[in-house]
Design a protein around this motif. Structure first.
Motif, PDB file in Angstrom:
ATOM      1  N   LEU A  97      -6.978   5.282  -5.100  1.00  0.00           N
ATOM      2  CA  LEU A  97      -8.377   5.695  -5.185  1.00  0.00           C
ATOM      3  C   LEU A  97      -8.611   6.646  -6.357  1.00  0.00           C
ATOM      4  CD1 LEU A  97      -9.253   6.339  -1.415  1.00  0.00           C
ATOM      5  CD2 LEU A  97      -9.699   4.286  -2.768  1.00  0.00           C
ATOM      6  N   ALA A  98      -7.611   7.488  -6.641  1.00  0.00           N
ATOM      7  CA  ALA A  98      -7.771   8.476  -7.710  1.00  0.00           C
ATOM      8  C   ALA A  98      -7.957   7.807  -9.071  1.00  0.00           C
ATOM      9  CB  ALA A  98      -6.562   9.408  -7.744  1.00  0.00           C
ATOM     10  N   VAL A  99      -7.355   6.646  -9.261  1.00  0.00           N
ATOM     11  CA  VAL A  99      -7.492   5.937 -10.537  1.00  0.00           C
ATOM     12  C   VAL A  99      -8.953   5.625 -10.819  1.00  0.00           C
ATOM     13  CG1 VAL A  99      -6.927   3.793 -11.753  1.00  0.00           C
ATOM     14  CG2 VAL A  99      -5.171   4.979 -10.414  1.00  0.00           C
ATOM     15  N   ARG A 100      -9.699   5.309  -9.748  1.00  0.00           N
ATOM     16  CA  ARG A 100     -11.128   4.991  -9.888  1.00  0.00           C
ATOM     17  C   ARG A 100     -12.029   6.175  -9.540  1.00  0.00           C
ATOM     18  NH1 ARG A 100     -12.274  -0.628  -9.571  1.00  0.00           N
ATOM     19  NH2 ARG A 100     -14.443   0.042  -9.422  1.00  0.00           N
ATOM     20  N   ARG A 101     -11.433   7.335  -9.313  1.00  0.00           N
ATOM     21  CA  ARG A 101     -12.174   8.545  -8.961  1.00  0.00           C
ATOM     22  C   ARG A 101     -13.012   8.332  -7.691  1.00  0.00           C
ATOM     23  NH1 ARG A 101     -14.181  11.043 -14.809  1.00  0.00           N
ATOM     24  NH2 ARG A 101     -12.093  11.151 -15.743  1.00  0.00           N
ATOM     25  N   LEU A 102     -12.409   7.660  -6.731  1.00  0.00           N
ATOM     26  CA  LEU A 102     -13.055   7.434  -5.444  1.00  0.00           C
ATOM     27  C   LEU A 102     -12.575   8.476  -4.448  1.00  0.00           C
ATOM     28  CD1 LEU A 102     -12.707   3.547  -5.189  1.00  0.00           C
ATOM     29  CD2 LEU A 102     -14.517   4.888  -6.264  1.00  0.00           C
ATOM     30  N   GLY A 103     -13.468   8.890  -3.545  1.00  0.00           N
ATOM     31  CA  GLY A 103     -13.108   9.871  -2.542  1.00  0.00           C
ATOM     32  C   GLY A 103     -12.551   9.230  -1.285  1.00  0.00           C
ATOM     33  N   LEU A 104     -11.798  10.011  -0.510  1.00  0.00           N
ATOM     34  CA  LEU A 104     -11.262   9.552   0.771  1.00  0.00           C
ATOM     35  C   LEU A 104     -11.747  10.497   1.864  1.00  0.00           C
ATOM     36  CD1 LEU A 104      -9.385   7.686   2.426  1.00  0.00           C
ATOM     37  CD2 LEU A 104      -7.535   9.311   1.968  1.00  0.00           C
ATOM     38  N   LEU A 105     -12.452   9.936   2.842  1.00  0.00           N
ATOM     39  CA  LEU A 105     -12.919  10.703   3.993  1.00  0.00           C
ATOM     40  C   LEU A 105     -12.037  10.334   5.176  1.00  0.00           C
ATOM     41  CD1 LEU A 105     -15.034  12.671   5.080  1.00  0.00           C
ATOM     42  CD2 LEU A 105     -16.518  10.715   5.555  1.00  0.00           C
ATOM     43  N   PHE A 106     -11.321  11.318   5.727  1.00  0.00           N
ATOM     44  CA  PHE A 106     -10.281  11.068   6.730  1.00  0.00           C
ATOM     45  C   PHE A 106     -10.605  11.820   8.008  1.00  0.00           C
ATOM     46  CE2 PHE A 106      -6.130  12.455   8.530  1.00  0.00           C
ATOM     47  CZ  PHE A 106      -5.624  11.211   8.857  1.00  0.00           C
ATOM     48  N   ALA A 309       3.462   2.160  -1.508  1.00  0.00           N
ATOM     49  CA  ALA A 309       2.971   0.951  -2.176  1.00  0.00           C
ATOM     50  C   ALA A 309       2.097   0.131  -1.235  1.00  0.00           C
ATOM     51  CB  ALA A 309       4.147   0.112  -2.674  1.00  0.00           C
ATOM     52  N   PHE A 310       2.463   0.104   0.036  1.00  0.00           N
ATOM     53  CA  PHE A 310       1.653  -0.574   1.054  1.00  0.00           C
ATOM     54  C   PHE A 310       0.244   0.032   1.075  1.00  0.00           C
ATOM     55  CE2 PHE A 310       1.096  -1.527   5.806  1.00  0.00           C
ATOM     56  CZ  PHE A 310       0.865  -2.874   5.597  1.00  0.00           C
ATOM     57  N   GLY A 311       0.169   1.364   1.047  1.00  0.00           N
ATOM     58  CA  GLY A 311      -1.122   2.034   1.013  1.00  0.00           C
ATOM     59  C   GLY A 311      -1.889   1.736  -0.261  1.00  0.00           C
ATOM     60  N   ARG A 312      -1.192   1.728  -1.397  1.00  0.00           N
ATOM     61  CA  ARG A 312      -1.860   1.413  -2.674  1.00  0.00           C
ATOM     62  C   ARG A 312      -2.451   0.013  -2.653  1.00  0.00           C
ATOM     63  NH1 ARG A 312       2.731   3.974  -4.802  1.00  0.00           N
ATOM     64  NH2 ARG A 312       3.681   1.980  -5.377  1.00  0.00           N
ATOM     65  N   HIS A 313      -1.686  -0.934  -2.117  1.00  0.00           N
ATOM     66  CA  HIS A 313      -2.181  -2.317  -2.066  1.00  0.00           C
ATOM     67  C   HIS A 313      -3.413  -2.427  -1.181  1.00  0.00           C
ATOM     68  CE1 HIS A 313       2.161  -3.753  -3.109  1.00  0.00           C
ATOM     69  NE2 HIS A 313       1.501  -3.365  -4.161  1.00  0.00           N
ATOM     70  N   ALA A 314      -3.402  -1.730  -0.041  1.00  0.00           N
ATOM     71  CA  ALA A 314      -4.561  -1.758   0.850  1.00  0.00           C
ATOM     72  C   ALA A 314      -5.790  -1.205   0.138  1.00  0.00           C
ATOM     73  CB  ALA A 314      -4.266  -0.960   2.121  1.00  0.00           C
ATOM     74  N   ALA A 315      -5.625  -0.072  -0.549  1.00  0.00           N
ATOM     75  CA  ALA A 315      -6.749   0.519  -1.275  1.00  0.00           C
ATOM     76  C   ALA A 315      -7.217  -0.390  -2.398  1.00  0.00           C
ATOM     77  CB  ALA A 315      -6.344   1.887  -1.820  1.00  0.00           C
ATOM     78  N   ASP A 316      -6.287  -1.037  -3.089  1.00  0.00           N
ATOM     79  CA  ASP A 316      -6.660  -1.959  -4.173  1.00  0.00           C
ATOM     80  C   ASP A 316      -7.494  -3.121  -3.647  1.00  0.00           C
ATOM     81  OD1 ASP A 316      -5.446  -0.490  -6.177  1.00  0.00           O
ATOM     82  OD2 ASP A 316      -3.555  -1.602  -6.090  1.00  0.00           O
ATOM     83  N   HIS A 317      -7.120  -3.638  -2.470  1.00  0.00           N
ATOM     84  CA  HIS A 317      -7.897  -4.738  -1.882  1.00  0.00           C
ATOM     85  C   HIS A 317      -9.310  -4.273  -1.535  1.00  0.00           C
ATOM     86  CE1 HIS A 317      -4.989  -7.994  -1.627  1.00  0.00           C
ATOM     87  NE2 HIS A 317      -4.068  -7.129  -1.227  1.00  0.00           N
ATOM     88  N   LEU A 318      -9.444  -3.039  -1.044  1.00  0.00           N
ATOM     89  CA  LEU A 318     -10.773  -2.534  -0.717  1.00  0.00           C
ATOM     90  C   LEU A 318     -11.593  -2.298  -1.984  1.00  0.00           C
ATOM     91  CD1 LEU A 318     -12.828  -1.660   1.341  1.00  0.00           C
ATOM     92  CD2 LEU A 318     -11.773   0.600   1.396  1.00  0.00           C
ATOM     93  N   ILE A 319     -10.970  -1.757  -3.022  1.00  0.00           N
ATOM     94  CA  ILE A 319     -11.668  -1.559  -4.293  1.00  0.00           C
ATOM     95  C   ILE A 319     -12.188  -2.892  -4.816  1.00  0.00           C
ATOM     96  CG2 ILE A 319     -11.337  -0.924  -6.716  1.00  0.00           C
ATOM     97  CD1 ILE A 319      -9.359   1.239  -5.686  1.00  0.00           C
ATOM     98  N   ALA A 320     -11.370  -3.937  -4.677  1.00  0.00           N
ATOM     99  CA  ALA A 320     -11.810  -5.262  -5.118  1.00  0.00           C
ATOM    100  C   ALA A 320     -13.048  -5.712  -4.342  1.00  0.00           C
ATOM    101  CB  ALA A 320     -10.676  -6.273  -4.952  1.00  0.00           C
ATOM    102  N   LEU A 321     -13.069  -5.466  -3.035  1.00  0.00           N
ATOM    103  CA  LEU A 321     -14.249  -5.817  -2.243  1.00  0.00           C
ATOM    104  C   LEU A 321     -15.475  -5.044  -2.723  1.00  0.00           C
ATOM    105  CD1 LEU A 321     -13.038  -6.003   1.490  1.00  0.00           C
ATOM    106  CD2 LEU A 321     -13.741  -7.887   0.023  1.00  0.00           C
ATOM    107  N   LEU A 322     -15.300  -3.763  -2.985  1.00  0.00           N
ATOM    108  CA  LEU A 322     -16.415  -2.943  -3.451  1.00  0.00           C
ATOM    109  C   LEU A 322     -16.918  -3.413  -4.815  1.00  0.00           C
ATOM    110  CD1 LEU A 322     -15.172   0.626  -2.410  1.00  0.00           C
ATOM    111  CD2 LEU A 322     -16.817  -0.837  -1.222  1.00  0.00           C
TER     112      LEU A 322
END
Length: 356
Positions: A97-106, A309-322
């Motif tokens: 998420l940081a690569v795209r400057r996206l926030g994470l609400l947890f 890496a599992f977490g990175r891939h999950a975030a990448d898939h969500l970024i693609a959807l967005l």
């Protein structure tokens, strides 16, 4: 049938229902002068009836600014501070998420109902643009809710068949728990173990069921009658208590598979206090490798995977959807079993054979 996402109520909706102007609604909801007490009360009552929530993000008002991704964990909070899996998963998510400057609400909540309530509140308040969803369940209500709200999401893990509505903006990233458990049983069987206990995680989770089903399928294929699973809350306390129970049974196991590293380390301590040597009298396998597994004595045999890496891939898939990409159904790399000093050949018992 394609679902039409629900629409958030607006100030215009409140004004129409209350029979006042939009400016009066704004004054009433923002507690500003300019409307009577009766009008203020009526507007707030209508806002509550419609489920209106104020937007807490300035970007939602302007349509500009970085997006925010939400992640909710419906697990006992006491289990998260010591379990490395989620720490590494969130680390990988944040890195992507940081690569795209996206926030994470947890947020951590008590149960699935509370998790669904958080999703509804975040949607109403314009807090998140997409969600990462963990711990799929049988009969999981969350995919249908997310489709109703129109929130893009990535489900981490394989949801039950038929739970993702057609047309929903929901991708999946699956881990092959069935094959991973099969690799563990194949390894232990090769060492001569015939009495194997699986100390599992939370009941009701889809991956818990898949691991249990795989264990029993592999046992049936090999003709192993003394194989069992016990569910826990993933904590060291319940992992230790389950270990005490199985080691005190009339026919204790010669090998125990734990669903996380924390329970495996707790089980190792219980074996020591019970006078059961590891690995001479008991072999121990942890599902997720970690620093804990590598630095105990003896070091624990474990399933190793790159959880970050599992977490990175999950975030990448969500970024693609967005970004407007179509949904995907991807499978993560199969974890690799890493043998260490906590496993060895099954002990020879009075029956004359290994683990008999």
């Amino acid at each position: 049938m394609r679902r039409t996402p629900a629409r958030r109520p607006t100030m215009k909706d409140i004004a129409r229902r209350a029979g006042v102007s939009e400016s009066a609604v704004s004054f009433a909801l923002n507690d500003r002068p300019g409307v009577s007490a009766a009008t203020r009360d009526r507007v707030r009552r209508v806002a509550d009836q419609l489920g209106w929530q104020p937007s807490t993000a300035a970007r939602a008002l302007s349509g500009q600014g970085p997006a925010t991704v939400g992640l909710v964990l419906a697990r006992p909070a006491r289990t998260l501070g010591v379990e490395s899996f989620f720490l590494q998963l969130v680390s990988g998510i944040q890195e992507a998420l940081a690569v795209r400057r996206l926030g994470l609400l947890f947020q951590v909540v008590e149960d699935l109902d509370a998790e669904c309530a958080v999703y509804r509140r975040w949607w109403a308040e314009h807090r998140v643009d997409g969600l990462l969803v963990v711990d799929p369940r049988d009969g999981d209500p969350r995919p249908a809710l997310l489709a109703e709200l129109g929130l893009p999401a990535v489900v981490i893990g394989a949801p039950a068949t038929g739970t993702v509505p057609y047309g929903a903006a929901i991708s999946t990233l699956r881990a092959d728990d069935t094959a991973a458990m099969a690799s563990i049983i194949d390894y232990l069987h090769g060492l001569g173990h015939r009495r194997i206990v699986h100390i599992a995680g939370l009941p009701g989770l889809a991956h818990t069921r898949r691991r249990i089903d795989s264990l029993h399928a592999e046992a049936a294929r090999r003709g192993l009658p003394d194989v069992a699973s016990m569910t826990t809350d993933y904590s060291d306390a319940q992992g230790a208590e389950a270990t005490r129970r199985v080691l005190a049974s009339p026919l204790p196991p010669t090998a125990i598979v734990y669903d996380n590293d924390v329970m495996a380390v707790a089980g190792l301590a219980v074996a020591a206090e019970s006078g059961v040597p590891v690995p001479a009298g008991l072999s121990i396998v942890a599902w997720d490798d970690s620093v804990l597994c590598r630095n105990t004595h003896p070091a624990l045999t474990a399933l190793a995977r790159d959880t970050a890496a599992f977490g990175r891939h999950a975030a990448d898939h969500l970024i693609a959807l967005l970004d407007g990409a179509p949904t995907t159904d991807a499978q993560a790399t199969l974890p690799r079993l890493t043998p260490r000093a906590s496993t060895a050949a099954a002990p020879v018992t009075e029956g004359g054979g290994p683990g008999s």
